[in-house]
Design an enzyme around this catalytic site. Structure first.
Site, short mmCIF file in Angstrom:
data_model
loop_
_atom_site.label_atom_id
_atom_site.label_comp_id
_atom_site.label_asym_id
_atom_site.label_seq_id
_atom_site.Cartn_x
_atom_site.Cartn_y
_atom_site.Cartn_z
N PRO A 209 0.80 -1.22 0.00
CA PRO A 209 0.00 0.00 0.00
C PRO A 209 0.84 1.28 0.00
O PRO A 209 1.92 1.33 0.58
CB PRO A 209 -0.83 -0.10 1.28
CG PRO A 209 -0.09 -1.06 2.15
CD PRO A 209 0.60 -2.00 1.22
N ASN A 210 0.30 2.26 -0.68
CA ASN A 210 0.85 3.61 -0.79
C ASN A 210 2.07 3.71 -1.69
O ASN A 210 2.54 4.82 -1.96
CB ASN A 210 1.13 4.22 0.59
CG ASN A 210 -0.12 4.34 1.41
OD1 ASN A 210 -1.12 4.86 0.94
ND2 ASN A 210 -0.09 3.83 2.63
N ARG B 132 5.23 11.04 -2.65
CA ARG B 132 5.06 10.75 -1.23
C ARG B 132 6.39 10.85 -0.50
O ARG B 132 7.31 10.07 -0.77
CB ARG B 132 4.50 9.33 -1.05
CG ARG B 132 4.38 8.91 0.38
CD ARG B 132 4.01 7.45 0.50
NE ARG B 132 4.00 7.04 1.89
CZ ARG B 132 4.27 5.83 2.32
NH1 ARG B 132 4.56 4.87 1.46
NH2 ARG B 132 4.25 5.56 3.60
N TYR C 190 11.54 8.48 0.60
CA TYR C 190 11.38 7.46 -0.43
C TYR C 190 12.01 7.81 -1.78
O TYR C 190 12.01 6.99 -2.68
CB TYR C 190 9.89 7.14 -0.62
CG TYR C 190 9.24 6.61 0.63
CD1 TYR C 190 9.53 5.33 1.08
CD2 TYR C 190 8.39 7.40 1.40
CE1 TYR C 190 8.96 4.84 2.24
CE2 TYR C 190 7.82 6.92 2.56
CZ TYR C 190 8.11 5.64 2.98
OH TYR C 190 7.56 5.16 4.14
N ASN D 203 7.80 -5.85 -1.23
CA ASN D 203 7.82 -4.73 -0.31
C ASN D 203 6.40 -4.61 0.22
O ASN D 203 5.54 -4.02 -0.43
CB ASN D 203 8.24 -3.43 -1.01
CG ASN D 203 8.31 -2.26 -0.04
OD1 ASN D 203 7.81 -2.32 1.07
ND2 ASN D 203 8.91 -1.17 -0.49
N ALA E 129 3.36 -0.86 4.60
CA ALA E 129 2.77 -0.84 5.94
C ALA E 129 2.34 -2.22 6.42
O ALA E 129 2.32 -2.49 7.63
CB ALA E 129 1.59 0.13 5.96
N GLU F 78 12.60 -9.82 0.92
CA GLU F 78 11.89 -8.67 1.46
C GLU F 78 12.70 -7.41 1.14
O GLU F 78 13.91 -7.39 1.33
CB GLU F 78 11.75 -8.83 2.97
CG GLU F 78 11.07 -7.69 3.67
CD GLU F 78 10.99 -7.89 5.18
OE1 GLU F 78 10.46 -6.98 5.85
OE2 GLU F 78 11.46 -8.92 5.70
N HIS G 265 12.76 -2.96 1.32
CA HIS G 265 12.21 -1.70 1.81
C HIS G 265 13.07 -0.57 1.27
O HIS G 265 14.30 -0.66 1.31
CB HIS G 265 12.19 -1.65 3.34
CG HIS G 265 11.34 -2.72 3.93
ND1 HIS G 265 9.96 -2.64 3.95
CD2 HIS G 265 11.67 -3.91 4.48
CE1 HIS G 265 9.48 -3.75 4.51
NE2 HIS G 265 10.49 -4.53 4.83
N ARG H 126 13.90 4.05 11.69
CA ARG H 126 12.71 4.91 11.68
C ARG H 126 11.94 4.75 12.99
O ARG H 126 12.51 4.36 14.00
CB ARG H 126 11.85 4.55 10.46
CG ARG H 126 12.61 4.89 9.16
CD ARG H 126 11.79 4.80 7.93
NE ARG H 126 10.65 5.70 7.98
CZ ARG H 126 9.63 5.60 7.16
NH1 ARG H 126 9.57 4.66 6.26
NH2 ARG H 126 8.63 6.46 7.24
#
Length: 156
Positions: free
Chosen positions: A10-11, A18, A23, A75, A78, A99, A101, A108
């Site tokens: 998502p996003n 964003r 990012y 990825n 969230a 995985e 990111h 973070r």
């Protein structure tokens, strides 16, 4: 030809606009184009999929093997920190996955430090910006090559 499915959570459809300080300025289309180009260089057919909906991501994971994919790059965004459904789908799929990111989730907010899928992953790439996807794809390629050799480990 080897096939790798790249899943974006998502996003990530908002990449480029964003939080560019976190990012970067690459769009999702830029990342996907880079992955397809890198895959062609490696002899990998790359399929990409993005969804803001957990169930759609689960369904793509469940169908990956039947669609001929040998590995997944994911990825979960969230959902990394909250989706037992995605974790269970990855475990059930029986495919190696990497995985990835864009940001370093360990540098973070504290809630982002815990991934529900990391312990199942063949590898993890975090904090390299959009190029982390390329690194994850190379890792998936190496995993597939090692399985084809039957060793389970890539020789360096």
């Amino acid at each position: 030809m080897r096939k790798v499915l790249v899943l974006h959570g998502p996003n990530l459809n908002l990449l480029g606009t964003r939080e560019p300080g976190v990012y970067g300025k690459w769009t999702l289309a830029d990342i996907n184009e880079d992955l397809v180009r890198t895959g062609a260089t490696l002899g990998i057919q790359v399929g990409t999929f993005q969804s803001n909906h957990e169930g759609e991501i689960v369904e793509r994971i469940q169908g990956a093997h039947g669609e001929g994919y040998g590995a997944i790059v994911i990825n979960p965004a969230a959902y990394t920190h909250s989706s037992v459904a995605i974790r269970d789908a990855l475990a059930a799929a029986g495919l190696p996955f990497v995985e990835v990111h864009i940001s370093n989730i360990h540098a973070r907010e504290p809630f982002r430090e815990k991934s529900l899928i990391s312990d199942l992953a063949s590898g993890i790439v975090a904090g390299f910006g959009p190029s982390g996807y390329r690194l994850a794809l190379i890792g998936a390629h190496d995993i597939l090559k090692s399985f084809e050799r039957g060793s389970g480990e890539e020789e360096i």
